[in-house]
Write a protein that holds these residues in place. Structure first.
Motif, PDB file in Angstrom:
ATOM      1  N   GLN A 164     -34.564  16.576 115.334  1.00 33.44           N
ATOM      2  CA  GLN A 164     -35.193  15.898 113.996  1.00 33.44           C
ATOM      3  C   GLN A 164     -35.595  16.923 112.790  1.00 33.44           C
ATOM      4  OE1 GLN A 164     -35.925  15.243 117.229  1.00 33.44           O
ATOM      5  NE2 GLN A 164     -36.925  13.104 117.346  1.00 33.44           N
ATOM      6  N   GLU A 165     -36.068  18.049 113.617  1.00 31.95           N
ATOM      7  CA  GLU A 165     -36.701  19.129 112.368  1.00 31.95           C
ATOM      8  C   GLU A 165     -35.381  19.656 111.894  1.00 31.95           C
ATOM      9  OE1 GLU A 165     -40.616  21.262 113.479  1.00 31.95           O
ATOM     10  OE2 GLU A 165     -39.192  21.139 115.121  1.00 31.95           O
ATOM     11  N   GLU A 166     -34.260  19.970 112.769  1.00 29.90           N
ATOM     12  CA  GLU A 166     -33.176  20.562 112.154  1.00 29.90           C
ATOM     13  C   GLU A 166     -32.349  19.958 111.101  1.00 29.90           C
ATOM     14  OE1 GLU A 166     -30.750  23.177 114.571  1.00 29.90           O
ATOM     15  OE2 GLU A 166     -31.504  22.017 116.209  1.00 29.90           O
ATOM     16  N   LYS A 167     -32.544  18.305 111.234  1.00 31.02           N
ATOM     17  CA  LYS A 167     -32.010  17.527 110.157  1.00 31.02           C
ATOM     18  C   LYS A 167     -32.574  17.462 108.824  1.00 31.02           C
ATOM     19  CE  LYS A 167     -30.324  13.786 113.457  1.00 31.02           C
ATOM     20  NZ  LYS A 167     -31.073  13.039 114.301  1.00 31.02           N
ATOM     21  N   CYS A 168     -33.945  17.730 108.837  1.00 31.93           N
ATOM     22  CA  CYS A 168     -34.628  17.717 107.522  1.00 31.93           C
ATOM     23  C   CYS A 168     -35.027  19.217 106.989  1.00 31.93           C
ATOM     24  CB  CYS A 168     -35.865  16.990 107.536  1.00 31.93           C
ATOM     25  SG  CYS A 168     -36.892  17.625 108.909  1.00 31.93           S
ATOM     26  N   GLY A 169     -34.688  20.180 107.833  1.00 31.00           N
ATOM     27  CA  GLY A 169     -34.809  21.638 107.465  1.00 31.00           C
ATOM     28  C   GLY A 169     -34.224  22.455 108.265  1.00 31.00           C
ATOM     29  N   THR A 170     -34.478  23.950 108.552  1.00 30.28           N
ATOM     30  CA  THR A 170     -33.815  24.684 109.061  1.00 30.28           C
ATOM     31  C   THR A 170     -34.590  25.225 110.164  1.00 30.28           C
ATOM     32  OG1 THR A 170     -34.796  26.636 107.714  1.00 30.28           O
ATOM     33  CG2 THR A 170     -32.723  25.884 106.839  1.00 30.28           C
ATOM     34  N   VAL A 171     -34.111  26.253 111.056  1.00 27.59           N
ATOM     35  CA  VAL A 171     -34.726  26.716 112.211  1.00 27.59           C
ATOM     36  C   VAL A 171     -35.853  27.689 111.941  1.00 27.59           C
ATOM     37  CG1 VAL A 171     -34.506  28.104 114.453  1.00 27.59           C
ATOM     38  CG2 VAL A 171     -32.823  26.598 113.759  1.00 27.59           C
ATOM     39  N   LEU A 172     -35.378  28.329 110.586  1.00 29.89           N
ATOM     40  CA  LEU A 172     -36.606  29.253 110.165  1.00 29.89           C
ATOM     41  C   LEU A 172     -37.737  28.641 109.572  1.00 29.89           C
ATOM     42  CD1 LEU A 172     -37.435  32.213 108.964  1.00 29.89           C
ATOM     43  CD2 LEU A 172     -35.977  31.370 106.719  1.00 29.89           C
ATOM     44  N   ASP A 173     -37.570  27.526 108.806  1.00 33.06           N
ATOM     45  CA  ASP A 173     -38.722  26.641 108.519  1.00 33.06           C
ATOM     46  C   ASP A 173     -39.624  26.127 109.609  1.00 33.06           C
ATOM     47  OD1 ASP A 173     -37.532  26.505 105.807  1.00 33.06           O
ATOM     48  OD2 ASP A 173     -36.745  24.439 106.073  1.00 33.06           O
ATOM     49  N   ALA A 174     -38.903  25.799 110.722  1.00 33.48           N
ATOM     50  CA  ALA A 174     -39.759  25.519 111.768  1.00 33.48           C
ATOM     51  C   ALA A 174     -40.265  26.782 112.590  1.00 33.48           C
ATOM     52  CB  ALA A 174     -38.755  24.778 112.801  1.00 33.48           C
ATOM     53  N   ALA A 175     -39.828  27.820 112.497  1.00 36.54           N
ATOM     54  CA  ALA A 175     -40.430  28.819 113.007  1.00 36.54           C
ATOM     55  C   ALA A 175     -41.560  29.284 112.424  1.00 36.54           C
ATOM     56  CB  ALA A 175     -39.149  30.112 113.270  1.00 36.54           C
ATOM     57  N   LEU A 177     -43.429  27.489 110.122  1.00 36.64           N
ATOM     58  CA  LEU A 177     -44.437  26.475 110.230  1.00 36.64           C
ATOM     59  C   LEU A 177     -45.100  26.730 111.789  1.00 36.64           C
ATOM     60  CD1 LEU A 177     -45.597  23.919 109.258  1.00 36.64           C
ATOM     61  CD2 LEU A 177     -43.801  22.581 110.707  1.00 36.64           C
ATOM     62  N   ARG A 178     -44.647  27.150 112.907  1.00 33.93           N
ATOM     63  CA  ARG A 178     -45.215  27.166 114.131  1.00 33.93           C
ATOM     64  C   ARG A 178     -46.062  28.361 114.070  1.00 33.93           C
ATOM     65  NH1 ARG A 178     -42.460  23.574 114.726  1.00 33.93           N
ATOM     66  NH2 ARG A 178     -41.484  22.470 116.440  1.00 33.93           N
ATOM     67  N   MET A 179     -45.735  29.621 113.318  1.00 22.97           N
ATOM     68  CA  MET A 179     -46.225  30.665 113.184  1.00 22.97           C
ATOM     69  C   MET A 179     -47.590  30.483 112.495  1.00 22.97           C
ATOM     70  SD  MET A 179     -43.241  33.267 112.234  1.00 22.97           S
ATOM     71  CE  MET A 179     -44.095  34.381 111.266  1.00 22.97           C
ATOM     72  N   ALA A 180     -47.575  29.739 111.609  1.00 24.99           N
ATOM     73  CA  ALA A 180     -48.552  29.438 110.581  1.00 24.99           C
ATOM     74  C   ALA A 180     -49.642  28.365 111.341  1.00 24.99           C
ATOM     75  CB  ALA A 180     -48.134  28.757 109.323  1.00 24.99           C
ATOM     76  N   ALA A 181     -49.108  27.322 111.996  1.00 25.14           N
ATOM     77  CA  ALA A 181     -49.835  26.179 112.669  1.00 25.14           C
ATOM     78  C   ALA A 181     -50.821  26.695 113.989  1.00 25.14           C
ATOM     79  CB  ALA A 181     -49.083  25.420 113.117  1.00 25.14           C
ATOM     80  N   LYS A 182     -50.241  27.918 114.482  1.00 27.20           N
ATOM     81  CA  LYS A 182     -51.230  28.213 115.756  1.00 27.20           C
ATOM     82  C   LYS A 182     -52.490  28.514 115.422  1.00 27.20           C
ATOM     83  CE  LYS A 182     -50.483  33.363 116.096  1.00 27.20           C
ATOM     84  NZ  LYS A 182     -49.757  34.176 116.922  1.00 27.20           N
ATOM     85  N   GLU A 183     -52.839  28.794 114.191  1.00 28.72           N
ATOM     86  CA  GLU A 183     -54.184  29.270 113.673  1.00 28.72           C
ATOM     87  C   GLU A 183     -54.994  27.768 113.776  1.00 28.72           C
ATOM     88  OE1 GLU A 183     -55.248  32.362 113.078  1.00 28.72           O
ATOM     89  OE2 GLU A 183     -53.296  32.947 113.723  1.00 28.72           O
ATOM     90  N   VAL A 184     -54.356  26.654 113.555  1.00 29.17           N
ATOM     91  CA  VAL A 184     -55.104  25.671 113.408  1.00 29.17           C
ATOM     92  C   VAL A 184     -55.131  24.634 114.659  1.00 29.17           C
ATOM     93  CG1 VAL A 184     -55.172  25.446 110.662  1.00 29.17           C
ATOM     94  CG2 VAL A 184     -53.360  24.616 112.234  1.00 29.17           C
ATOM     95  N   VAL A 185     -54.395  24.979 115.435  1.00 33.12           N
ATOM     96  CA  VAL A 185     -53.746  24.139 116.708  1.00 33.12           C
ATOM     97  C   VAL A 185     -55.055  24.551 117.689  1.00 33.12           C
ATOM     98  CG1 VAL A 185     -52.326  23.299 118.726  1.00 33.12           C
ATOM     99  CG2 VAL A 185     -51.627  23.763 116.498  1.00 33.12           C
TER     100      VAL A 185
END
Length: 185
Positions: A164-175, A177-185
């Motif tokens: 689903q993520e690949e349909k609306c963005g790129t693998v780079l976007d997802a990567a 996002l995960r790098m940034a999100a680890k601080e809040v998860v």
């Protein structure tokens, strides 16, 4: 405020960019393929962890630029979770908060044949490329060709990228996002 990155022309052998948050600092990235001495480089890095990180599992140079910005910021505010700036860059690339897992997944392994070298330096410093190229037994290619060497299946698995993520963005976007999100998860 927003971060702006100025990307130089395609095909340059090394990519040097200023860090937006720290204009006196630059990041230079060099890419090598057909590397034959990864085991030797790994041993050298254990001794001199401040040398440079070798990153075989990266989608795009923007990803490492984001990680470098974050690592320099954490160093300046005294909040690094690892012992050196370069280990902090590797940790910043990881989608999880497990440091040893970050090194296992993002650090170089003896069997890797491509490496990305990331150097953080003062903007005014004269950057001597030979200091790096003399240590890596491989062919330097333009840094922006990183995607041609990236194992996308492995990267998608590392960052748990969904179809689903690949349909609306790129693998780079997802990567990133995960790098940034680890601080809040």
């Amino acid at each position: 405020g927003p971060l702006f990155f100025f990307l130089p022309q395609a095909g340059q052998m090394q990519l040097t960019q200023d860090l937006e948050l720290f204009p006196d600092q630059s990041v230079t990235q060099l890419l090598f393929r057909d590397v034959k001495n990864c085991a030797e480089l790994r041993k050298m890095l254990k001794v001199y962890l401040s040398l440079f990180p070798l990153l075989p599992k990266v989608v795009d140079l923007f990803q490492t630029l984001v990680a470098a910005n974050k690592a320099v910021h954490l160093q300046k505010v005294g909040k690094m979770k690892t012992r050196s700036l370069y280990s902090e860059i590797i940790f910043s690339l990881s989608p999880t908060n497990n440091i040893s897992e970050a090194f296992r997944r993002f650090g170089v392994s003896d069997s890797d044949s491509a490496v990305l070298v990331v150097l953080v330096h003062n903007k005014e410093d004269i950057f001597n490329k030979d200091d790096v190229t003399s240590k890596v037994d491989g062919q330097q290619i333009p840094a922006d060709q990183i995607s041609t060497l990236s194992d996308m299946a492995k990267i998608k698995k590392l960052y748990k990228v969904t179809p689903q993520e690949e349909k609306c963005g790129t693998v780079l976007d997802a990567a990133v996002l995960r790098m940034a999100a680890k601080e809040v998860v």
